[in-house]
Design a protein around this motif. Structure first.
Motif, short mmCIF file in Angstrom:
data_model
loop_
_atom_site.label_atom_id
_atom_site.label_comp_id
_atom_site.label_asym_id
_atom_site.label_seq_id
_atom_site.Cartn_x
_atom_site.Cartn_y
_atom_site.Cartn_z
N ALA A 180 0.85 -1.20 0.00
CA ALA A 180 0.00 0.00 0.00
C ALA A 180 0.89 1.25 0.00
N HIS A 181 1.88 1.27 0.85
CA HIS A 181 2.76 2.45 0.94
C HIS A 181 3.41 2.72 -0.42
N ARG A 182 3.87 1.66 -1.05
CA ARG A 182 4.57 1.86 -2.34
C ARG A 182 3.61 2.34 -3.42
N MET A 183 2.30 2.11 -3.21
CA MET A 183 1.31 2.59 -4.19
C MET A 183 0.76 3.96 -3.79
N GLY A 184 1.34 4.57 -2.79
CA GLY A 184 0.89 5.90 -2.39
C GLY A 184 -0.35 5.88 -1.51
N ILE A 185 -0.59 4.75 -0.85
CA ILE A 185 -1.72 4.66 0.09
C ILE A 185 -1.14 4.63 1.51
N PRO A 186 -1.24 5.72 2.25
CA PRO A 186 -0.71 5.70 3.62
C PRO A 186 -1.58 4.82 4.53
N THR A 187 -1.00 4.34 5.61
CA THR A 187 -1.75 3.46 6.50
C THR A 187 -1.41 3.79 7.96
N ASN A 188 -2.17 3.20 8.85
CA ASN A 188 -1.86 3.22 10.27
C ASN A 188 -1.38 1.84 10.70
N ALA A 189 -0.92 1.75 11.94
CA ALA A 189 -0.52 0.46 12.49
C ALA A 189 -1.04 0.36 13.92
N THR A 190 -1.38 -0.84 14.33
CA THR A 190 -1.87 -1.05 15.70
C THR A 190 -1.05 -2.15 16.37
N MET A 191 -1.25 -2.29 17.68
CA MET A 191 -0.74 -3.46 18.41
C MET A 191 -1.77 -3.77 19.48
N LEU A 192 -2.26 -4.99 19.48
CA LEU A 192 -3.15 -5.44 20.55
C LEU A 192 -2.26 -5.86 21.72
N TYR A 193 -2.44 -5.22 22.88
CA TYR A 193 -1.55 -5.56 24.00
C TYR A 193 -2.39 -5.87 25.25
N GLY A 194 -1.72 -6.52 26.18
CA GLY A 194 -2.42 -6.87 27.43
C GLY A 194 -3.02 -8.27 27.36
N LEU A 195 -2.55 -9.06 26.39
CA LEU A 195 -3.10 -10.41 26.24
C LEU A 195 -1.94 -11.39 26.03
N LYS A 196 -1.47 -11.97 27.08
CA LYS A 196 -0.46 -13.05 27.03
C LYS A 196 0.96 -12.62 26.65
N GLU A 197 1.12 -11.47 25.98
CA GLU A 197 2.46 -11.13 25.49
C GLU A 197 3.33 -10.58 26.63
N ASN A 198 4.65 -10.69 26.46
CA ASN A 198 5.56 -10.05 27.41
C ASN A 198 6.21 -8.84 26.73
N TYR A 199 7.10 -8.16 27.44
CA TYR A 199 7.69 -6.94 26.87
C TYR A 199 8.54 -7.24 25.63
N HIS A 200 9.18 -8.41 25.60
CA HIS A 200 9.97 -8.74 24.41
C HIS A 200 9.07 -8.87 23.19
N HIS A 201 7.88 -9.46 23.38
CA HIS A 201 6.95 -9.57 22.24
C HIS A 201 6.52 -8.19 21.76
N ARG A 202 6.24 -7.29 22.71
CA ARG A 202 5.80 -5.94 22.29
C ARG A 202 6.91 -5.24 21.52
N VAL A 203 8.14 -5.35 22.04
CA VAL A 203 9.25 -4.65 21.37
C VAL A 203 9.51 -5.27 20.00
N ASP A 204 9.38 -6.58 19.90
CA ASP A 204 9.55 -7.24 18.59
C ASP A 204 8.51 -6.68 17.59
N HIS A 205 7.29 -6.48 18.07
CA HIS A 205 6.22 -5.93 17.22
C HIS A 205 6.59 -4.51 16.77
N LEU A 206 7.01 -3.70 17.71
CA LEU A 206 7.36 -2.31 17.39
C LEU A 206 8.56 -2.26 16.44
N ARG A 207 9.51 -3.18 16.65
CA ARG A 207 10.70 -3.18 15.80
C ARG A 207 10.34 -3.50 14.35
#
Ligand code: V47
Ligand code: SF4
Length: 369
Positions: free
Chosen positions: A212-239
């Motif tokens: 989408a980005h390469r076609m000129g369509i900007p997007t948003n991003a989310t992360m569902l948190y507070g469900l089973k994940e630890n901080y390493h999982h969150r940081v992996d997602h953000l990375r």
């Protein structure tokens, strides 16, 4: 440095703080360290400094409304309180005519954006959704159409026997201007397989947003948190998001989504505390140095926590006009019939010490207050 010293930080945190204040990028390991620290005031200070680099003392809102075409869904995400099978009690599917009527009603309230997201319907393909976009575009030529998660795009293109690029091109020609950030959940493959086994996988989600980005369509991003994940999982997602953004620059905003437990298979779990929510906003703001905006979706967390989040790097409060997003109200969100007037949002922002600005979808300022 003098403010930092007064915060009595341990040496390792001080080093990270100096990096952030100098405008330098932090590593995944340092992000984990920030998550593990319980120094909320230091996190607020650092996240605030990153926020100001992106948006000065503005806090944005926009006038949007949501259309949810259907809650019938072929997927079975275990955290979802909303999906139904065809014919099941509580299932809905709106016709194109019904959705155009919703657009008409909201136009009268001054909306500048329509956000269209729903379940992954077993029979509706990309041509149906292109027809929907054309009908919306015809009724509301001046309203920005932000529509469809990568998960919906994936399935509607498969059903229409088109590649993602071909499908996105068809949708773009029909009126698609940007995409929301849903469906990202958590990228860690093991966790994802457990909580949303049949959803588009992480690589697929990132590939669709990259396309989408390469076609000129900007997007948003989310992360569902507070469900089973630890901080390493969150940081992996953000990375993974930060890496894609380095390549494409197409993400406008990041939106953390707090897991809500009502009416789903994880109802016996505890939800995160406010402290954890604020910490999560702050670390995301600090780590994602290349994504310009951090959004608090107030119908989900409530207006009070949303106002507090402004001290932890948030520069965007989503949602003004009646927010009919049932995916949250059915999961037990704070606001069951969310709606906020412009005056109310302006007051929330101003009393927190920031400058309220109404924006369009692409963060052009339409009015200041
Ligand atoms: O992907 C579903 C989440 C998302 C639950 O881009 C839940 O501007 C918490 O992405 N608890 C869809 N979250 C909504 C979305 C969104 C919302 C607002 C603005 C934007 C934007 C995007 O809702 C899903 C999923 O992660 N979700 N169930 C739940 N029980
Ligand atoms: Fe379907 Fe979305 Fe619910 Fe998953 S979260 S079951 S994809 S509606």
């Amino acid at each position: 440095m003098s403010i930092l010293e007064s915060l009595t930080l341990p040496a390792s945190l001080k080093e990270i703080a100096l990096k952030v204040l100098a405008g330098n990028r932090i590593s995944p390991e340092e992000a984990v360290e920030l998550y593990e620290s319980n120094n909320l005031s230091a996190l607020g200070l650092l996240a605030g400094s990153v926020k100001r680099r992106h948006s000065s003392d503005y806090v944005y809102f926009n006038k949007n409304f949501h259309i949810e075409p259907t809650n019938i869904c072929i997927n079975h995400c275990k955290f979802c309180s909303y999906r139904r099978n065809p014919g099941q009690k509580g299932a809905w599917e709106c016709s194109i005519e019904e959705m155009v009527e919703m657009v008409e009603r909201n136009l009268l309230k001054g909306a500048t954006e329509v956000h269209i997201v729903g379940g992954v319907h077993p029979d509706r393909d990309v041509r149906f959704y292109a027809d929907l976009l054309r009908a919306v575009r015809e009724k509301a030529p001046g309203v920005h159409i932000k529509a469809f998660t990568a998960v919906e795009i994936d399935q509607m293109c498969k059903m229409g026997n088109l590649s993602v690029e071909e499908g996105l091109q068809m949708l773009k020609e029909a009126g698609l201007e940007s995409m929301p950030g849903g469906g990202a959940e958590i990228f860690d493959e093991t966790l994802r397989a457990e909580i949303c086994p049949d959803k588009t996988d992480s690589a697929g989600w990132l590939q669709i947003h990259g396309a989408a980005h390469r076609m000129g369509i900007p997007t948003n991003a989310t992360m569902l948190y507070g469900l089973k994940e630890n901080y390493h999982h969150r940081v992996d997602h953000l990375r993974r998001l930060r890496d894609l953004q380095d390549q494409t620059g197409g993400f406008n905003a990041f939106i953390p989504l707090k897991f809500r437990k009502a009416n789903n298979l994880y109802s016996s779990r505890k939800e995160t505390t406010v402290v954890e929510d604020l910490k999560n906003y702050a670390v995301a703001r600090i780590f994602l140095d290349n994504i310009p905006h951090l959004k608090a979706y107030w119908p989900m967390i409530g207006k009070q926590v949303a106002q507090l989040s402004l001290f932890f790097g948030v520069d965007d409060l989503d949602g003004t006009i009646d927010d009919s997003t049932r995916i949250y109200s059915m999961a037990g969100a704070e606001e069951q019939n969310p709606s906020a007037s412009t005056a109310e949002l302006v007051e929330m922002i101003r009393t927190a010490g920031f400058r309220p600005a109404e924006r369009d979808t692409l963060y052009n300022i339409l009015a200041t207050f």
